[in-house]
Design a protein around this motif. Sequence first.
Motif, PDB file in Angstrom:
ATOM      1  N   ARG A   9       0.851  -1.183   0.000  1.00  0.00           N
ATOM      2  CA  ARG A   9       0.000   0.000   0.000  1.00  0.00           C
ATOM      3  C   ARG A   9       0.889   1.235   0.000  1.00  0.00           C
ATOM      4  O   ARG A   9       1.762   1.388   0.848  1.00  0.00           O
ATOM      5  CB  ARG A   9      -0.879  -0.030   1.246  1.00  0.00           C
ATOM      6  N   THR A  11       1.017   5.269   0.296  1.00  0.00           N
ATOM      7  CA  THR A  11       0.271   6.468   0.706  1.00  0.00           C
ATOM      8  C   THR A  11       1.090   7.700   0.353  1.00  0.00           C
ATOM      9  O   THR A  11       2.273   7.781   0.698  1.00  0.00           O
ATOM     10  CB  THR A  11       0.000   6.456   2.224  1.00  0.00           C
ATOM     11  N   PHE A 174       5.704  -0.904  -9.264  1.00  0.00           N
ATOM     12  CA  PHE A 174       5.525   0.514  -8.936  1.00  0.00           C
ATOM     13  C   PHE A 174       6.855   1.257  -8.963  1.00  0.00           C
ATOM     14  O   PHE A 174       7.867   0.740  -8.490  1.00  0.00           O
ATOM     15  CB  PHE A 174       4.919   0.601  -7.525  1.00  0.00           C
ATOM     16  N   TYR A 176       8.634   5.299  -8.268  1.00  0.00           N
ATOM     17  CA  TYR A 176       8.477   6.667  -7.755  1.00  0.00           C
ATOM     18  C   TYR A 176       9.657   7.490  -8.237  1.00  0.00           C
ATOM     19  O   TYR A 176      10.781   7.295  -7.769  1.00  0.00           O
ATOM     20  CB  TYR A 176       8.419   6.605  -6.229  1.00  0.00           C
ATOM     21  N   THR A 196       2.489   1.037 -12.466  1.00  0.00           N
ATOM     22  CA  THR A 196       2.049   2.275 -11.818  1.00  0.00           C
ATOM     23  C   THR A 196       3.263   3.170 -11.658  1.00  0.00           C
ATOM     24  O   THR A 196       4.209   2.826 -10.954  1.00  0.00           O
ATOM     25  CB  THR A 196       1.430   1.980 -10.434  1.00  0.00           C
ATOM     26  N   ARG A 227      -1.098   3.039 -15.252  1.00  0.00           N
ATOM     27  CA  ARG A 227      -1.532   4.280 -14.617  1.00  0.00           C
ATOM     28  C   ARG A 227      -0.316   5.139 -14.336  1.00  0.00           C
ATOM     29  O   ARG A 227       0.737   4.595 -13.986  1.00  0.00           O
ATOM     30  CB  ARG A 227      -2.152   3.991 -13.235  1.00  0.00           C
ATOM     31  N   TRP A 229       0.844   8.887 -12.267  1.00  0.00           N
ATOM     32  CA  TRP A 229       0.459   9.974 -11.367  1.00  0.00           C
ATOM     33  C   TRP A 229       1.578  10.996 -11.354  1.00  0.00           C
ATOM     34  O   TRP A 229       2.742  10.641 -11.217  1.00  0.00           O
ATOM     35  CB  TRP A 229       0.236   9.424  -9.949  1.00  0.00           C
ATOM     36  N   ALA A 253      -1.273  13.376  -8.704  1.00  0.00           N
ATOM     37  CA  ALA A 253      -1.391  12.746  -7.385  1.00  0.00           C
ATOM     38  C   ALA A 253      -1.836  13.831  -6.404  1.00  0.00           C
ATOM     39  O   ALA A 253      -1.785  15.020  -6.717  1.00  0.00           O
ATOM     40  CB  ALA A 253      -0.055  12.153  -6.970  1.00  0.00           C
ATOM     41  N   LEU A 257      -3.634  10.304  -1.252  1.00  0.00           N
ATOM     42  CA  LEU A 257      -3.923   9.271  -2.260  1.00  0.00           C
ATOM     43  C   LEU A 257      -3.294   7.941  -1.818  1.00  0.00           C
ATOM     44  O   LEU A 257      -2.147   7.906  -1.366  1.00  0.00           O
ATOM     45  CB  LEU A 257      -3.325   9.695  -3.606  1.00  0.00           C
ATOM     46  N   LEU A 259      -2.572   3.934  -3.082  1.00  0.00           N
ATOM     47  CA  LEU A 259      -2.537   3.010  -4.210  1.00  0.00           C
ATOM     48  C   LEU A 259      -2.142   1.624  -3.716  1.00  0.00           C
ATOM     49  O   LEU A 259      -1.227   1.501  -2.894  1.00  0.00           O
ATOM     50  CB  LEU A 259      -1.500   3.457  -5.248  1.00  0.00           C
ATOM     51  N   ASP A 260      -2.825   0.603  -4.201  1.00  0.00           N
ATOM     52  CA  ASP A 260      -2.412  -0.763  -3.899  1.00  0.00           C
ATOM     53  C   ASP A 260      -1.651  -1.294  -5.105  1.00  0.00           C
ATOM     54  O   ASP A 260      -2.159  -1.270  -6.223  1.00  0.00           O
ATOM     55  CB  ASP A 260      -3.630  -1.639  -3.581  1.00  0.00           C
ATOM     56  N   VAL A 261      -0.434  -1.746  -4.863  1.00  0.00           N
ATOM     57  CA  VAL A 261       0.435  -2.199  -5.957  1.00  0.00           C
ATOM     58  C   VAL A 261       1.069  -3.537  -5.591  1.00  0.00           C
ATOM     59  O   VAL A 261       1.072  -3.923  -4.428  1.00  0.00           O
ATOM     60  CB  VAL A 261       1.549  -1.156  -6.253  1.00  0.00           C
TER      61      VAL A 261
END
Length: 269
Positions: A9, A11, A174, A176, A196, A227, A229, A253, A257, A259-261
């Motif tokens: 998860r 956040t 995912f 970032y 993601t 997806r 963000w 974003a 928010l 997101l489950d990844v």
Amino acid sequence: MSAGRAQARITFLGTGTSSGVPMIGCTCAVCTSSDPRDKRLRPSIFVEVPGRIRILVDTTPDLRQQALTYGITRVDAILYTHGHADHVLGLDEVRRYNHMQGGAIPCYADRTAWETIRRTFSYVFDGVPRLGGGIPRIEAHELSGPIVLGGVKVVPVPLWHGEMPILGYRFGSFAYLTDCNRLHDDAWALVEGVETLVIDALRHKPHTTHFTVAEALEVIARIGPRRAWLTHMAHELGAAATNAGLPEGVELAYDGLVLDVAVDVHDIH
Ligand SMILES: [Zn+2]
Ligand SMILES: [Zn+2]
Ligand SMILES: [Zn+2]
């Protein structure tokens, strides 16, 4: 050792640029907007993999407020993207986690970021005993490639933030990628197959160290996530107006928010 996937998860603790949104003393439409998506603390995410690990990415000047707002009562590891003030100045708040957890917290950064953090927080590293409230206790680890934390694979992704090399992070499906205006040549292979994607998009007007919205969209198109963000937004980007002009599957974003990844895990049996 067996490899597999686990649910994580994510956040978003903050999605604003270094000044935050609203900016002090600004009366523009976004800074005075009542849309909660236009209230942005300094950029950070929290990655929870149930039963395994809770990872904080960066310690912003808003860390105390973010931890209280999102109920972050435990931090097992901290990953730093780089040493800029909006990503590190909350390091002193780690004292509270040291106290609750009874130990130092392992922190990971590249060499450039550690140089800045050691200079900025000399009182943490100078070895001088202090009376009273104490200092944050951290274990400093220099990153030179992928690591496994609590069984979860973490892949540093080299990025350019103007002239400064910094790190994005990939966790399985995912990634970032904050604070960048160019991916390092080696980064493209490392983000292949990401589903993601979170990527820096400061504003529409060009900037020397951050992607614009249009530049971020080009990178998104090349990586091809399901997806995407945008993050690290300045006050030029109101949520409603900006989202209306973004392609399908891409959105700004916002703070809070979730997101489950799926992340990659490695278990030793
Ligand atoms: Zn920043
Ligand atoms: Zn403003
Ligand atoms: Zn920065």
